[in-house]
Scaffold this motif. Sequence first.
Motif, PDB file in Angstrom:
ATOM      1  N   TYR A 339       1.150  -1.184   0.151  1.00 45.34           N
ATOM      2  CA  TYR A 339      -0.004   0.003  -0.032  1.00 45.34           C
ATOM      3  C   TYR A 339       0.731   1.332   0.027  1.00 45.34           C
ATOM      4  N   GLU A 340       0.506   2.077  -1.038  1.00 40.81           N
ATOM      5  CA  GLU A 340       1.282   3.432  -1.048  1.00 40.81           C
ATOM      6  C   GLU A 340       0.544   4.480  -0.400  1.00 40.81           C
ATOM      7  N   ASN A 341       1.134   5.396   0.520  1.00 37.54           N
ATOM      8  CA  ASN A 341       0.583   6.242   1.297  1.00 37.54           C
ATOM      9  C   ASN A 341       1.097   7.689   0.994  1.00 37.54           C
ATOM     10  N   GLN A 342       0.223   8.586   1.026  1.00 38.19           N
ATOM     11  CA  GLN A 342       0.522   9.939   0.742  1.00 38.19           C
ATOM     12  C   GLN A 342      -0.289  10.862   1.467  1.00 38.19           C
ATOM     13  N   ARG A 343       0.357  12.201   1.947  1.00 35.77           N
ATOM     14  CA  ARG A 343      -0.359  13.284   2.337  1.00 35.77           C
ATOM     15  C   ARG A 343      -0.228  14.445   1.632  1.00 35.77           C
ATOM     16  N   TRP A 344      -1.295  15.090   1.685  1.00 38.44           N
ATOM     17  CA  TRP A 344      -1.611  16.747   0.878  1.00 38.44           C
ATOM     18  C   TRP A 344      -0.706  17.857   1.839  1.00 38.44           C
ATOM     19  N   TRP A 345       0.205  18.441   0.965  1.00 41.59           N
ATOM     20  CA  TRP A 345       0.416  19.650   1.599  1.00 41.59           C
ATOM     21  C   TRP A 345       0.535  20.907   0.571  1.00 41.59           C
ATOM     22  N   TRP A 421      -6.590   5.486  -5.965  1.00 43.83           N
ATOM     23  CA  TRP A 421      -6.641   6.226  -4.813  1.00 43.83           C
ATOM     24  C   TRP A 421      -7.854   6.150  -4.002  1.00 43.83           C
ATOM     25  N   VAL A 422      -7.679   6.059  -2.696  1.00 44.54           N
ATOM     26  CA  VAL A 422      -8.991   5.958  -1.691  1.00 44.54           C
ATOM     27  C   VAL A 422      -8.242   7.121  -0.620  1.00 44.54           C
ATOM     28  N   TYR A 423      -9.161   8.241  -0.434  1.00 41.44           N
ATOM     29  CA  TYR A 423      -8.932   9.273   0.276  1.00 41.44           C
ATOM     30  C   TYR A 423      -9.487   9.401   1.677  1.00 41.44           C
ATOM     31  N   SER A 424      -8.829   9.943   2.648  1.00 45.53           N
ATOM     32  CA  SER A 424      -9.111   9.940   4.095  1.00 45.53           C
ATOM     33  C   SER A 424      -8.726  11.092   4.706  1.00 45.53           C
ATOM     34  N   ASP A 425      -9.222  11.375   5.714  1.00 46.22           N
ATOM     35  CA  ASP A 425      -8.708  12.766   6.672  1.00 46.22           C
ATOM     36  C   ASP A 425      -7.324  12.629   7.188  1.00 46.22           C
ATOM     37  N   HIS A 426      -6.882  13.521   8.270  1.00 43.78           N
ATOM     38  CA  HIS A 426      -5.398  13.639   8.602  1.00 43.78           C
ATOM     39  C   HIS A 426      -5.292  12.380   9.323  1.00 43.78           C
ATOM     40  N   TRP A 428      -6.186   9.210   8.826  1.00 43.13           N
ATOM     41  CA  TRP A 428      -6.431   8.193   8.010  1.00 43.13           C
ATOM     42  C   TRP A 428      -7.736   7.322   8.185  1.00 43.13           C
ATOM     43  N   SER A 429      -8.760   8.025   8.390  1.00 40.45           N
ATOM     44  CA  SER A 429     -10.185   7.455   8.670  1.00 40.45           C
ATOM     45  C   SER A 429     -11.225   8.381   7.879  1.00 40.45           C
ATOM     46  N   ASN A 430     -12.466   7.962   7.987  1.00 39.10           N
ATOM     47  CA  ASN A 430     -13.571   8.898   6.954  1.00 39.10           C
ATOM     48  C   ASN A 430     -13.014   8.371   5.285  1.00 39.10           C
ATOM     49  N   PRO A 431     -12.986   7.257   5.053  1.00 38.29           N
ATOM     50  CA  PRO A 431     -12.488   7.259   3.469  1.00 38.29           C
ATOM     51  C   PRO A 431     -13.429   7.709   2.682  1.00 38.29           C
ATOM     52  N   ARG A 432     -13.199   7.864   1.473  1.00 40.14           N
ATOM     53  CA  ARG A 432     -14.098   8.234   0.234  1.00 40.14           C
ATOM     54  C   ARG A 432     -13.257   7.857  -0.921  1.00 40.14           C
ATOM     55  N   GLY A 433     -13.996   7.740  -1.993  1.00 40.72           N
ATOM     56  CA  GLY A 433     -13.393   7.453  -3.369  1.00 40.72           C
ATOM     57  C   GLY A 433     -13.147   8.649  -3.977  1.00 40.72           C
ATOM     58  N   ARG A 434     -13.553  10.045  -3.598  1.00 39.56           N
ATOM     59  CA  ARG A 434     -13.086  11.139  -4.382  1.00 39.56           C
ATOM     60  C   ARG A 434     -12.925  11.993  -3.329  1.00 39.56           C
ATOM     61  N   PRO A 435     -11.848  13.169  -3.629  1.00 39.14           N
ATOM     62  CA  PRO A 435     -11.506  13.843  -2.667  1.00 39.14           C
ATOM     63  C   PRO A 435     -12.569  15.039  -2.822  1.00 39.14           C
ATOM     64  N   GLU A 436     -12.574  15.652  -1.759  1.00 39.05           N
ATOM     65  CA  GLU A 436     -13.065  17.206  -1.856  1.00 39.05           C
ATOM     66  C   GLU A 436     -12.448  18.421  -2.278  1.00 39.05           C
ATOM     67  N   SER A 437     -12.807  19.459  -2.590  1.00 41.76           N
ATOM     68  CA  SER A 437     -11.741  20.640  -2.916  1.00 41.76           C
ATOM     69  C   SER A 437     -11.295  21.133  -1.803  1.00 41.76           C
ATOM     70  N   ILE A 438     -10.046  21.230  -1.750  1.00 38.82           N
ATOM     71  CA  ILE A 438      -9.293  21.581  -0.552  1.00 38.82           C
ATOM     72  C   ILE A 438      -9.321  23.045  -0.623  1.00 38.82           C
ATOM     73  N   LEU A 452      -6.872  14.896   3.578  1.00 37.46           N
ATOM     74  CA  LEU A 452      -5.512  15.523   3.589  1.00 37.46           C
ATOM     75  C   LEU A 452      -4.715  13.953   3.325  1.00 37.46           C
ATOM     76  N   THR A 453      -5.090  13.004   3.168  1.00 36.70           N
ATOM     77  CA  THR A 453      -4.514  11.652   3.195  1.00 36.70           C
ATOM     78  C   THR A 453      -5.191  10.715   2.083  1.00 36.70           C
ATOM     79  N   ARG A 454      -4.140   9.929   1.528  1.00 38.12           N
ATOM     80  CA  ARG A 454      -4.704   9.088   0.626  1.00 38.12           C
ATOM     81  C   ARG A 454      -4.029   7.900   0.492  1.00 38.12           C
ATOM     82  N   ARG A 455      -4.491   6.645   0.054  1.00 38.60           N
ATOM     83  CA  ARG A 455      -3.582   5.509  -0.203  1.00 38.60           C
ATOM     84  C   ARG A 455      -4.260   4.395  -1.339  1.00 38.60           C
ATOM     85  N   ARG A 456      -3.034   3.802  -1.820  1.00 41.34           N
ATOM     86  CA  ARG A 456      -3.781   2.926  -2.863  1.00 41.34           C
ATOM     87  C   ARG A 456      -3.085   1.515  -2.847  1.00 41.34           C
ATOM     88  N   ARG A 457      -3.540   0.492  -3.527  1.00 40.79           N
ATOM     89  CA  ARG A 457      -2.907  -0.929  -3.439  1.00 40.79           C
ATOM     90  C   ARG A 457      -2.380  -1.341  -4.647  1.00 40.79           C
TER      91      ARG A 457
END
Length: 466
Positions: A339-345, A421-426, A428-438, A452-457
């Motif tokens: 699983y690849e993990n990333q954070r939004w900056w 990608w599956v997106y989540s909050d800071h 790493w919970s509350n997942p969703r398939g599409r990110p909101e407009s940050i 703020l975070t996302r991961r993929r398999r």
Amino acid sequence: MPSVAKFHVFKEQNFHGLVYCDYCTKLLWGLAKGVHCTECGYNCHTVCSDMVIQCRPPRRRSPDSLSVTDSEAESVTRHSHRTSLDRLVVDDNNSNSSGRKRLLDGPKTMMDEKAANKAHRKSLKQQLQHEGSMSPHATAKAFTRLVARSRAFFYIGKLVHDIYSWKQRSYSLLACLFWISTCLYSHTLLLVPPMLILFLYSQNGVLNQPASQILFPRFDEHTSEYYMNLESMQYAFLFFIRIYDNFAYHLQHLSLTSTTYKILFVVSLGISSLFYLFGKWLIMAIGLMLLLNKTWVGSTLEILLQFTMEVLQTGFELVHKSTEKKKVVPREPIQVSLYENQRWWAGTGYTSQLLRSERSAWSNITGLEPLPSKEEMPSPTNYTWQEDDEWHLDTTGPWADDALEIVVSTFTLIECDEQGWVYSDHRWSNPRGRPESITGRAAVLTDSSRALTRRRRWYRKANPIL
């Protein structure tokens, strides 16, 4: 230069306490079959040991690591370079707008963010000064008064600890007899008041001074007794913090699903029935186990319990091995997940640069096991990568590790986007398939809803070594 993975040196071990697998976070206690790494202390199920790569101390969420309050939120604020605040609610204390709240749109620069934070702190300070009783000064004053009057409470606590530790054998023996008598005959509690008077007389005798000086003495801040009280108060706080953290550590492995509620309900009915039938005997046994825990009786019971668990577990293992000999199941190819993990900056978007206190850029399905990147990922123990197969990106979802039957319940019902990608909050919970407009002033998001975070398999096939 690619890092060389060091494999674990696993040894089968029976776990008698509440120990959790460092790979799948499930329980290892009791009759569960598990292994222990003699090099780094890694604990996991036997079936999970084939999937563990790096031999290094695991990032466990032990009770000791949970004793810092707001550590995650503070680290997010300290290390994050976000320059957009979606909204800031500030109390307007002016006479023209008393009782109203205004929304400040997120500033785009660091100076605007500092100004907004300064205004927010100023409004909180004015509110605390207006309230009076909520000020830090009033809280510190109340705590000082409590410490000055706490000697009697800590004296009673020390007496109870001495009885529990059998430092005063006569008092400990008397407590055991009194507990047995109270459980069998509840009228024994009527002897408590005269016994307290006799105990007070034996400790102080006849003194021509107010009784308040004996029961609840007060000490000034400049006396040595005050600092002794302060030290005892700190130890008491640490004791309650440790109790809370132990509960939090074990409850984080429990999900309140419908099955869990059914099991808890059935267990509670069984416990209530046992106490209804054998209530006083059970209470008496529990109390005596606590009182005799520091004696040879408690040590003997602990040895007998461990010996019983060893015998039961050895018997189950012998039965299991005998059935394995009769039915030999060939080892099948497995699918390894990474699983690849990333954070939004702010300014750079999603990157593999994560916070120091969270998961690594590459991990297993739980995020607790750091792993090398897919280019450096070695094959599991006793397996080799399939020659005509490479790493594939999972763009369909939902996520589940079929080889180990591991499922992350919060992610299994979420579909991925086009890039997996599956997106989540800071957190790493509350997942969703599409990110909101940050970014943007039109979007009003809270800390729990920002993507703020996302991961993929990624997955790849591995064949067993024959």
